[in-house]
Motif scaffolding. Structure first.
Motif, PDB file in Angstrom:
ATOM      1  N   ILE A 350       0.854  -1.183   0.000  1.00 25.07           N
ATOM      2  CA  ILE A 350       0.000   0.000   0.000  1.00 25.07           C
ATOM      3  C   ILE A 350       0.888   1.230   0.000  1.00 25.07           C
ATOM      4  O   ILE A 350       1.721   1.411   0.898  1.00 25.07           O
ATOM      5  CB  ILE A 350      -0.939   0.031   1.227  1.00 25.07           C
ATOM      6  CG1 ILE A 350      -1.843  -1.203   1.251  1.00 25.07           C
ATOM      7  CG2 ILE A 350      -1.773   1.310   1.228  1.00 25.07           C
ATOM      8  CD1 ILE A 350      -2.726  -1.283   2.496  1.00 25.07           C
ATOM      9  N   CYS A 351       0.708   2.090  -1.008  1.00 24.32           N
ATOM     10  CA  CYS A 351       1.436   3.363  -1.085  1.00 24.32           C
ATOM     11  C   CYS A 351       0.421   4.497  -0.952  1.00 24.32           C
ATOM     12  O   CYS A 351      -0.529   4.585  -1.744  1.00 24.32           O
ATOM     13  CB  CYS A 351       2.183   3.487  -2.413  1.00 24.32           C
ATOM     14  SG  CYS A 351       3.520   2.278  -2.610  1.00 24.32           S
ATOM     15  N   VAL A 352       0.613   5.336   0.036  1.00 19.82           N
ATOM     16  CA  VAL A 352      -0.281   6.464   0.297  1.00 19.82           C
ATOM     17  C   VAL A 352       0.463   7.745  -0.041  1.00 19.82           C
ATOM     18  O   VAL A 352       1.544   8.001   0.503  1.00 19.82           O
ATOM     19  CB  VAL A 352      -0.728   6.497   1.773  1.00 19.82           C
ATOM     20  CG1 VAL A 352      -1.633   7.714   2.025  1.00 19.82           C
ATOM     21  CG2 VAL A 352      -1.436   5.211   2.152  1.00 19.82           C
ATOM     22  N   GLY A 353      -0.106   8.557  -0.931  1.00 21.63           N
ATOM     23  CA  GLY A 353       0.548   9.830  -1.252  1.00 21.63           C
ATOM     24  C   GLY A 353       0.045  10.405  -2.559  1.00 21.63           C
ATOM     25  O   GLY A 353      -0.453   9.681  -3.429  1.00 21.63           O
ATOM     26  N   SER A 354       0.189  11.707  -2.705  1.00 20.21           N
ATOM     27  CA  SER A 354      -0.208  12.376  -3.933  1.00 20.21           C
ATOM     28  C   SER A 354       0.897  12.268  -4.974  1.00 20.21           C
ATOM     29  O   SER A 354       2.029  11.877  -4.673  1.00 20.21           O
ATOM     30  CB  SER A 354      -0.518  13.853  -3.646  1.00 20.21           C
ATOM     31  OG  SER A 354       0.613  14.482  -3.065  1.00 20.21           O
ATOM     32  N   MET A 355       0.576  12.628  -6.200  1.00 21.18           N
ATOM     33  CA  MET A 355       1.553  12.588  -7.281  1.00 21.18           C
ATOM     34  C   MET A 355       2.490  13.780  -7.177  1.00 21.18           C
ATOM     35  O   MET A 355       2.043  14.933  -7.125  1.00 21.18           O
ATOM     36  CB  MET A 355       0.855  12.615  -8.645  1.00 21.18           C
ATOM     37  CG  MET A 355       0.007  11.395  -8.951  1.00 21.18           C
ATOM     38  SD  MET A 355       0.956   9.870  -9.071  1.00 21.18           S
ATOM     39  CE  MET A 355       0.415   9.065  -7.561  1.00 21.18           C
ATOM     40  N   GLY A 356       3.788  13.529  -7.135  1.00 20.75           N
ATOM     41  CA  GLY A 356       4.773  14.593  -7.119  1.00 20.75           C
ATOM     42  C   GLY A 356       5.391  14.767  -8.497  1.00 20.75           C
ATOM     43  O   GLY A 356       4.815  14.385  -9.518  1.00 20.75           O
ATOM     44  N   TRP A 357       6.592  15.322  -8.538  1.00 17.58           N
ATOM     45  CA  TRP A 357       7.264  15.565  -9.807  1.00 17.58           C
ATOM     46  C   TRP A 357       7.959  14.294 -10.302  1.00 17.58           C
ATOM     47  O   TRP A 357       8.331  13.424  -9.524  1.00 17.58           O
ATOM     48  CB  TRP A 357       8.278  16.699  -9.658  1.00 17.58           C
ATOM     49  CG  TRP A 357       9.118  16.585  -8.427  1.00 17.58           C
ATOM     50  CD1 TRP A 357      10.300  15.931  -8.290  1.00 17.58           C
ATOM     51  CD2 TRP A 357       8.806  17.118  -7.149  1.00 17.58           C
ATOM     52  NE1 TRP A 357      10.758  16.024  -7.011  1.00 17.58           N
ATOM     53  CE2 TRP A 357       9.858  16.753  -6.280  1.00 17.58           C
ATOM     54  CE3 TRP A 357       7.736  17.873  -6.642  1.00 17.58           C
ATOM     55  CZ2 TRP A 357       9.879  17.119  -4.940  1.00 17.58           C
ATOM     56  CZ3 TRP A 357       7.760  18.237  -5.316  1.00 17.58           C
ATOM     57  CH2 TRP A 357       8.826  17.865  -4.476  1.00 17.58           C
ATOM     58  N   ASP A 358       8.104  14.198 -11.598  1.00 15.34           N
ATOM     59  CA  ASP A 358       8.810  13.080 -12.243  1.00 15.34           C
ATOM     60  C   ASP A 358       8.303  11.716 -11.758  1.00 15.34           C
ATOM     61  O   ASP A 358       9.071  10.774 -11.537  1.00 15.34           O
ATOM     62  CB  ASP A 358      10.324  13.179 -11.985  1.00 15.34           C
ATOM     63  CG  ASP A 358      10.949  14.395 -12.639  1.00 15.34           C
ATOM     64  OD1 ASP A 358      10.324  14.945 -13.554  1.00 15.34           O
ATOM     65  OD2 ASP A 358      12.058  14.795 -12.222  1.00 15.34           O
ATOM     66  N   HIS A 359       6.986  11.613 -11.627  1.00 12.15           N
ATOM     67  CA  HIS A 359       6.413  10.359 -11.121  1.00 12.15           C
ATOM     68  C   HIS A 359       6.107   9.361 -12.229  1.00 12.15           C
ATOM     69  O   HIS A 359       5.716   8.227 -11.944  1.00 12.15           O
ATOM     70  CB  HIS A 359       5.119  10.638 -10.346  1.00 12.15           C
ATOM     71  CG  HIS A 359       4.037  11.249 -11.198  1.00 12.15           C
ATOM     72  ND1 HIS A 359       3.811  12.609 -11.266  1.00 12.15           N
ATOM     73  CD2 HIS A 359       3.129  10.686 -12.042  1.00 12.15           C
ATOM     74  CE1 HIS A 359       2.814  12.852 -12.088  1.00 12.15           C
ATOM     75  NE2 HIS A 359       2.388  11.704 -12.578  1.00 12.15           N
TER      76      HIS A 359
END
Length: 496
Positions: A350-359
């Protein structure tokens, strides 16, 4: 002491620097010898001016319809949205460029930018929900919405742009704020501006990553220059630095050794939301279903397979952070894939987080597993649900290449979870003996450490880590951190 605290980060995001700004404002508001005011400034929007003030020590109540309308316009200008008409659109575009340029030119002639006044008496709903509700309990409503604010019209990003452009011509120039009667201004990052004589500036220094790991950030060249020139200006003006970890302080001194006598370590505060969790693990599949990132490939992943459940509970690894290269998602994915071939075939990630740069490269690696199932990408997970995910994860993994503090491991420990982290110095400083460590560059070593924490012989070690976690995280509670701030503020003001 009259303290002006930059609130720009609190207008955006949930955790990290935004959360720190909210918690610090709340903490300062509770100190008997401190009068805290918030500085309203947008990252990229031109704000309407608030009420004029000639004396920051005394402000009269807002009574007239004209004054209320003026403050209402400030609220509207803080919200990103389409211009109501073409004239407004072009006016804001012109002001966004001309305003900071004129302010910087005025600074060269010794002139200062006036900060206007925002009284929240009629706008408490906006103040609470826009800046504080994401991190604070409702019991803090009256405390934080009864404080006054000051308005800085020109965008933070445009002020930085002026500094970078003028530095390219030989000398970085920044506007000077009229902070008369303000004892201390606290900026949440190196600030692209200067304060009045008699006001001390404190830079809350979160990390030196734009300088020491510039290859890992967005808009690398510009972000590096923006950080460096503002940092140098602040230091030359005599600013003090409150670093979030000892590793961050060491990084700062490697860049600017001359500020050693003005740099201290005051750790971040952990939110009240993160306490030992008692909820059942059977809720985890429900949280996954309700908090999937529907904008991600395959809507954040397939539903949980019934066959992956063990006695009604889902075994999973957890990672909580923005999806961007410095966080090292791909190494964790490699380690997880390796574990699934070594006896952990039901283990989910499970990965929790918003989309950042260079994703994009990370999502390309995620996509086959999101389609097949077993990997879940979540966002906007409220603290009460995140706390449960921390508690019932086999391990919360913090595999970053570089950090300034890294809240996720601390929050996991507070919630009763088990933590494994990359062996970077900041993790060792912040987590101490309450985590297992691995090389960020070796998925095989990461998998081996995780195996030791999940295997049949791991119960005693997991209990040790949970016990150590309670001891380590006690130092990040507001009751411990706020006295450090109080002592530091007295020290800074005592040397004016």
């Amino acid at each position: 002491m009259k303290i002006l605290l930059e609130m720009r980060p609190a207008l955006d995001g949930h955790s990290g620097i935004p959360q720190e700004a909210r918690l610090l404002f709340r903490g300062l508001a509770g100190m008997d010898d401190v009068d805290v005011l918030g500085l309203l400034q947008s990252g990229n929007l031109v704000l309407d001016a608030g009420l004029a003030t000639t004396d920051l020590k005394q402000s009269s109540p807002v009574n007239s319809a004209a004054e209320i309308d003026r403050l209402s316009r400030v609220v509207v200008s803080l919200q990103q949205g389409p211009a109501s008409h073409r004239f407004e659109h072009w006016r804001k575009r012109l002001l966004r460029i001309a305003g900071p340029l004129a302010a910087a030119a005025a600074a060269l002639m010794g002139r200062k930018i006036a900060l206007s006044r925002f009284d929240p008496a009629h706008f408490k709903d906006f103040v609470w929900r826009a800046m504080f509700a994401k991190s604070l309990p409702v019991e803090d409503f009256d405390s934080v919405t009864s404080r006054e604010f000051r308005v800085m019209r020109w965008p933070w990003s445009a002020m930085n742009a002026v500094g970078v452009a003028s530095a390219a011509l030989g000398h970085a120039v920044y506007p000077r704020l009229n902070t008369r009667s303000i004892d201390v201004m606290i900026a949440e990052t190196p600030y692209p501006g200067r304060v009045s004589r008699g006001t001390r500036m404190i830079v809350r220094y979160h990390d030196a990553i734009p300088l020491l790991m510039p290859h890992t950030i967005k808009d690398r060249g510009y972000h590096r220059a923006m950080h460096f020139h503002a940092l140098k200006r602040n230091a030359a003006d005599g600013a003090w630095f409150a670093c979030v970890s000892e590793a961050t302080r060491r990084d700062l001194l490697s860049v600017l050794p001359e500020v050693e006598g003005r740099a201290v370590t005051i750790p971040n505060m952990v939110s009240h939301h993160y306490v030992p969790e008692q909820g059942p693990p059977s809720r985890v599949p429900e949280i996954i279903w309700s908090r999937k990132n529907r904008q991600a490939p395959h809507e954040g992943g397939a539903d949980v397979y019934d066959g992956d459940l063990q006695d009604g509970a889902l075994p999973y690894l957890l990672m909580v952070c923005t999806v961007e290269p410095r966080k090292n998602h791909q190494a964790l994915l490699d380690a997880w894939e390796l574990l699934r071939t070594q006896g952990y075939s039901q283990l989910n990630l499970i990965c929790v987080g918003s989309m950042g740069w260079d994703h994009e490269a990370i999502l390309r690696r995620f996509t086959p597993w999101l389609r097949r199932g077993g990997l879940h990408l979540l966002h906007d997970v409220p603290p009460q649900d995140l706390r449960l995910l921390y508690r019932h994860a086999q391990v919360t993994v913090c595999p970053s290449f570089g950090e300034g503090f890294d809240f996720s491991g601390v929050e996991a420990m507070c919630s009763g979870g088990v933590v494994a982290a990359s062996d970077i110095q900041v993790h060792k400083d912040v987590y101490g003996a309450a985590a297992e460590y691995f090389s960020a560059y070796s998925p095989q070593e990461m998998a081996a450490v995780l195996d030791r924490l999940m295997g049949p012989e791991s119960a005693a070690r997991r209990a040790e880590l949970r016990c150590a976690g309670g001891e380590v995280t006690a130092q990040y509670r507001p009751a411990v951190v706020l006295p450090q701030w109080q002592d530091f503020l007295h020290r800074v003001c005592g040397e004016q």
